[in-house]
Design a protein around this motif. Sequence first.
Motif, PDB file in Angstrom:
ATOM      1  N   ILE B 328      -2.241 -43.367 -54.821  1.00 19.53           N
ATOM      2  CA  ILE B 328      -3.417 -42.510 -54.594  1.00 19.53           C
ATOM      3  C   ILE B 328      -4.346 -43.158 -53.571  1.00 19.53           C
ATOM      4  O   ILE B 328      -4.837 -42.501 -52.647  1.00 19.53           O
ATOM      5  N   SER B 329      -4.557 -44.455 -53.724  1.00 18.80           N
ATOM      6  CA  SER B 329      -5.463 -45.157 -52.820  1.00 18.80           C
ATOM      7  C   SER B 329      -4.938 -45.130 -51.380  1.00 18.80           C
ATOM      8  O   SER B 329      -5.692 -44.933 -50.426  1.00 18.80           O
ATOM      9  N   HIS B 330      -3.601 -45.291 -51.226  1.00 14.95           N
ATOM     10  CA  HIS B 330      -3.012 -45.215 -49.880  1.00 14.95           C
ATOM     11  C   HIS B 330      -3.253 -43.829 -49.264  1.00 14.95           C
ATOM     12  O   HIS B 330      -3.646 -43.710 -48.100  1.00 14.95           O
ATOM     13  N   ILE B 331      -3.034 -42.814 -50.050  1.00 10.40           N
ATOM     14  CA  ILE B 331      -3.209 -41.442 -49.532  1.00 10.40           C
ATOM     15  C   ILE B 331      -4.681 -41.191 -49.186  1.00 10.40           C
ATOM     16  O   ILE B 331      -5.000 -40.582 -48.159  1.00 10.40           O
ATOM     17  N   GLN B 332      -5.582 -41.676 -50.048  1.00  6.67           N
ATOM     18  CA  GLN B 332      -7.010 -41.495 -49.760  1.00  6.67           C
ATOM     19  C   GLN B 332      -7.418 -42.214 -48.477  1.00  6.67           C
ATOM     20  O   GLN B 332      -8.304 -41.783 -47.759  1.00  6.67           O
ATOM     21  N   THR B 333      -6.731 -43.315 -48.187  1.00  2.00           N
ATOM     22  CA  THR B 333      -7.070 -44.079 -46.982  1.00  2.00           C
ATOM     23  C   THR B 333      -6.467 -43.467 -45.718  1.00  2.00           C
ATOM     24  O   THR B 333      -7.128 -43.374 -44.691  1.00  2.00           O
ATOM     25  N   TYR B 334      -5.216 -43.042 -45.801  1.00  2.64           N
ATOM     26  CA  TYR B 334      -4.505 -42.660 -44.573  1.00  2.64           C
ATOM     27  C   TYR B 334      -4.212 -41.167 -44.441  1.00  2.64           C
ATOM     28  O   TYR B 334      -3.890 -40.697 -43.357  1.00  2.64           O
ATOM     29  N   GLY B 335      -4.294 -40.416 -45.533  1.00  8.18           N
ATOM     30  CA  GLY B 335      -3.918 -39.010 -45.466  1.00  8.18           C
ATOM     31  C   GLY B 335      -4.918 -38.187 -44.667  1.00  8.18           C
ATOM     32  O   GLY B 335      -6.093 -38.552 -44.552  1.00  8.18           O
ATOM     33  N   THR B 336      -4.450 -37.080 -44.112  1.00 13.09           N
ATOM     34  CA  THR B 336      -5.373 -36.157 -43.449  1.00 13.09           C
ATOM     35  C   THR B 336      -5.745 -35.026 -44.410  1.00 13.09           C
ATOM     36  O   THR B 336      -6.365 -34.055 -44.019  1.00 13.09           O
ATOM     37  N   MET B 337      -5.349 -35.178 -45.673  1.00  9.58           N
ATOM     38  CA  MET B 337      -5.732 -34.239 -46.724  1.00  9.58           C
ATOM     39  C   MET B 337      -5.234 -32.826 -46.419  1.00  9.58           C
ATOM     40  O   MET B 337      -5.921 -31.845 -46.607  1.00  9.58           O
ATOM     41  N   HIS B 338      -3.996 -32.779 -45.929  1.00  8.97           N
ATOM     42  CA  HIS B 338      -3.349 -31.497 -45.641  1.00  8.97           C
ATOM     43  C   HIS B 338      -2.497 -31.111 -46.858  1.00  8.97           C
ATOM     44  O   HIS B 338      -2.900 -30.247 -47.642  1.00  8.97           O
ATOM     45  N   SER B 339      -1.357 -31.772 -47.054  1.00 11.81           N
ATOM     46  CA  SER B 339      -0.468 -31.468 -48.183  1.00 11.81           C
ATOM     47  C   SER B 339       0.064 -32.779 -48.728  1.00 11.81           C
ATOM     48  O   SER B 339       0.566 -33.611 -47.976  1.00 11.81           O
ATOM     49  N   GLU B 340      -0.046 -32.952 -50.047  1.00 10.96           N
ATOM     50  CA  GLU B 340       0.346 -34.214 -50.689  1.00 10.96           C
ATOM     51  C   GLU B 340       1.113 -33.869 -51.951  1.00 10.96           C
ATOM     52  O   GLU B 340       0.752 -32.926 -52.654  1.00 10.96           O
ATOM     53  N   CYS B 341       2.149 -34.656 -52.238  1.00 13.68           N
ATOM     54  CA  CYS B 341       3.030 -34.321 -53.363  1.00 13.68           C
ATOM     55  C   CYS B 341       3.288 -35.513 -54.272  1.00 13.68           C
ATOM     56  O   CYS B 341       3.442 -36.636 -53.796  1.00 13.68           O
ATOM     57  N   ILE B 342       3.340 -35.255 -55.569  1.00 16.64           N
ATOM     58  CA  ILE B 342       3.845 -36.236 -56.526  1.00 16.64           C
ATOM     59  C   ILE B 342       5.103 -35.666 -57.176  1.00 16.64           C
ATOM     60  O   ILE B 342       5.135 -34.487 -57.558  1.00 16.64           O
ATOM     61  N   VAL B 343       6.134 -36.508 -57.284  1.00 13.28           N
ATOM     62  CA  VAL B 343       7.323 -36.119 -58.036  1.00 13.28           C
ATOM     63  C   VAL B 343       7.346 -36.991 -59.280  1.00 13.28           C
ATOM     64  O   VAL B 343       7.397 -38.225 -59.175  1.00 13.28           O
ATOM     65  N   THR B 344       7.244 -36.373 -60.424  1.00 16.54           N
ATOM     66  CA  THR B 344       7.238 -37.123 -61.683  1.00 16.54           C
ATOM     67  C   THR B 344       7.526 -36.193 -62.847  1.00 16.54           C
ATOM     68  O   THR B 344       7.288 -34.979 -62.760  1.00 16.54           O
ATOM     69  N   GLU B 345       8.042 -36.769 -63.923  1.00 17.69           N
ATOM     70  CA  GLU B 345       8.193 -36.029 -65.179  1.00 17.69           C
ATOM     71  C   GLU B 345       7.052 -36.368 -66.134  1.00 17.69           C
ATOM     72  O   GLU B 345       6.968 -35.806 -67.232  1.00 17.69           O
ATOM     73  N   ASN B 346       6.170 -37.291 -65.730  1.00 15.90           N
ATOM     74  CA  ASN B 346       5.072 -37.739 -66.588  1.00 15.90           C
ATOM     75  C   ASN B 346       3.845 -36.853 -66.366  1.00 15.90           C
ATOM     76  O   ASN B 346       3.230 -36.866 -65.289  1.00 15.90           O
ATOM     77  N   ALA B 347       3.499 -36.078 -67.374  1.00 17.61           N
ATOM     78  CA  ALA B 347       2.428 -35.083 -67.214  1.00 17.61           C
ATOM     79  C   ALA B 347       1.073 -35.733 -66.929  1.00 17.61           C
ATOM     80  O   ALA B 347       0.284 -35.211 -66.135  1.00 17.61           O
ATOM     81  N   ASP B 348       0.784 -36.877 -67.540  1.00 18.88           N
ATOM     82  CA  ASP B 348      -0.502 -37.535 -67.304  1.00 18.88           C
ATOM     83  C   ASP B 348      -0.618 -37.997 -65.855  1.00 18.88           C
ATOM     84  O   ASP B 348      -1.655 -37.839 -65.216  1.00 18.88           O
ATOM     85  N   ASN B 349       0.470 -38.592 -65.370  1.00 19.84           N
ATOM     86  CA  ASN B 349       0.442 -39.051 -63.978  1.00 19.84           C
ATOM     87  C   ASN B 349       0.278 -37.867 -63.018  1.00 19.84           C
ATOM     88  O   ASN B 349      -0.469 -37.939 -62.039  1.00 19.84           O
ATOM     89  N   ALA B 350       0.978 -36.797 -63.327  1.00 18.13           N
ATOM     90  CA  ALA B 350       0.867 -35.607 -62.471  1.00 18.13           C
ATOM     91  C   ALA B 350      -0.568 -35.101 -62.471  1.00 18.13           C
ATOM     92  O   ALA B 350      -1.153 -34.825 -61.416  1.00 18.13           O
ATOM     93  N   ALA B 351      -1.167 -35.020 -63.654  1.00 22.51           N
ATOM     94  CA  ALA B 351      -2.531 -34.487 -63.759  1.00 22.51           C
ATOM     95  C   ALA B 351      -3.512 -35.369 -62.989  1.00 22.51           C
ATOM     96  O   ALA B 351      -4.404 -34.876 -62.294  1.00 22.51           O
ATOM     97  N   LYS B 352      -3.321 -36.680 -63.108  1.00 21.69           N
ATOM     98  CA  LYS B 352      -4.228 -37.602 -62.418  1.00 21.69           C
ATOM     99  C   LYS B 352      -4.119 -37.428 -60.904  1.00 21.69           C
ATOM    100  O   LYS B 352      -5.124 -37.385 -60.192  1.00 21.69           O
TER     101      LYS B 352
END
Lengths: 415, 415
Positions: B328-352
Amino acid sequence: MSEVKQKAQLAKQASVVLASLSTEQKNEALLKMADHLVHRQQDIIAANQEDLLRGEENGLSRSLLDRLSLNETRIAAMADGLRQVAELQDPVGDELEQFDRPNGLFIKKIRVPIGVVGMIYEARPNVTVDAAGLCLKTGNAVVLRGGSSALHSNQKIVEVLHEALETSAIPKDALQVIEDPNRASVDEMLKLNGLLDVVIPRGGAGLIQTVVNNATVPVIETGAGICHTYIDEEAQADMASSIAFNAKVQRPSVCNAMETLLVHEQFAAQHLATFAEKLKQAQVVVKGDEKAKALVPWMEDAVEEDWCTEYNDYVLSVKVVSSLEEAISHIQTYGTMHSECIVTENADNAAKFMQQIDAAAVYHNASTRFTDGFEFGFGAEIGISTQKLHARGPMGLPALTSTKYCVYGDGQIKE
Amino acid sequence: MSEVKQKAQLAKQASVVLASLSTEQKNEALLKMADHLVHRQQDIIAANQEDLLRGEENGLSRSLLDRLSLNETRIAAMADGLRQVAELQDPVGDELEQFDRPNGLFIKKIRVPIGVVGMIYEARPNVTVDAAGLCLKTGNAVVLRGGSSALHSNQKIVEVLHEALETSAIPKDALQVIEDPNRASVDEMLKLNGLLDVVIPRGGAGLIQTVVNNATVPVIETGAGICHTYIDEEAQADMASSIAFNAKVQRPSVCNAMETLLVHEQFAAQHLATFAEKLKQAQVVVKGDEKAKALVPWMEDAVEEDWCTEYNDYVLSVKVVSSLEEAISHIQTYGTMHSECIVTENADNAAKFMQQIDAAAVYHNASTRFTDGFEFGFGAEIGISTQKLHARGPMGLPALTSTKYCVYGDGQIKE
């Protein structure tokens, strides 16, 4: 690093934390801010005295000194403002839309804070508290740059609010005040793309033009209002007189006050003289075009420049028109598309006016003075937008939010 | 008077008429435009040949020449695009809110056209037709400034569309094309406050930066996408590989393609080598940080600059992270906040992730390639906004509208 950049960076970091707080956490912070303002009022008044003293030395006008001045009543009002904002519904997290796609994707559009809001404003220190409350309530960090004549007051207010935030869940860095009184600090804010998400100017036409002309950060333009009232041939005389008088005289210094009265020639022939007399007795300088002066010779001459002027004062220009179409055309040419009114009993004429006048607020049979967030029932107002993007007209809390799409899948890829 | 100013004035005058047309009138015009494009396709192709010839002389790349090139199939697709826009729901006139005030005022908030839209874009002549269709459908006049390499094509297309408009209710002045190929005509458009209500740039990063840095007219920024896919510790391996591969390879040249892959170290230890091999076989240049290279030594070195680069190409940077928080911190630093994806089966991680990543579109278990107006079901797209004001993410027809408040009274004045 410059003060502006450093504080904007701190604000941006804090905005990430702030965006994840609950409504309850934000409201608790607002209430603490309110209590602490009152608790520390003597220190705020002392700091304000320094500004007033310097203002007098610098020859500020009496009305500016009055705007700048703080006392216990005004601080209590600022604190009450914060408590009222705490009671408003929090728009952050609202689900605006949700839809399923044929490929199984589920998409939600939700409200999120904008991020970091830059406020650039003039003398009144109450804007410091207002803007802080509205921005923090909506989960936005805020960088405040008030007028240099209110610097000590603003510094002390923010110091006090910081003390309150330190006992709350909101990081105190979410509230920043720029102390550099030089114009360069404004210029720097206007170009802080990547740190500031929006700049909102509040103040006179000069300030707003400076911001619009120099900002690369997106701006929400507020303010300028050359508002018209058109009295139609079929207006009810008492109502027309009451609405137009109110629009001009109730508070001429504000953006939703009337600057030009348009009167249908049939109505003017019967009623203009009486109405002009009423204005004169209220100390209004009345300027008329040729047709108006033919009916009321004592009027001053209205010239081209008058149609383009926001007097913000006890001055009114009057034009007599031959038709609804002429009135609409005049407004389309000279209006700033803030607030425009038709007074008429003719439903067709009203409908045509409401449809063809493309202003932030268009009125049928009511004073333009109602264009503000409180009168519209929003419970607060960060300003009145006169642009067409993002927000138009009085801006309540939702105007301080953006949106994001949350997309939920189970492995979908694009064909 | 300059060409730009003159045409913008004509557009503004036409916008008043256009704003009052019915949906049926606008749709009829769009269908006539579609038919006439096909009817006159040989003339359009002939004009396009001139552009192609000049482009070859000027040494345009093959891919640019391909984007510029028109044939019967592409013209048919442009015409079909107009027909599809005609079928979409017209947002103009929609009542978004209505409320009564205690003083008896009745207030409606309705959708209205923005007014005059300025479009600044590069080589592809299909944007000319797309933008014309979307703007006219939403009641906006439009001033088009396409790339000089497509000038003959754009002139001919607009000539043909004008012929169609002359048999419709839409004034042909509502559609304007700027023919001055000099950069000065762009600069002039960017400062046409009062005539243009918004400028939308479509094209590469250079064009968009020029517009953002120089415009005093409000801008809707589109485009730049440094998009990430984060594969969590608890991702399903096949799904993660499929989503990440699709996000990178399906069409690398577009803004919603992945540029950086973030992989949790537990997942990386088991699966990164296999996935990197799959990318290599698809001709992707893979760059890794130290931890990634420790697992897959043949990767090139990813350096600081890579995290900030939108390759728009068969290139991917890979970073192995120790936690969701680091991702998350990497994306907040370098992303242009266009489209971002998480792949996970863990619902808490996905929600966060969904909560903390503040991008235009945030995905759980789906490819970022879905961020566009057609995939979202909007039926059309004027661009993908990467700013937070007015519109964010894929922009359908409502993004081309503003609002106004209609206030109905029976003589109310402000106390």
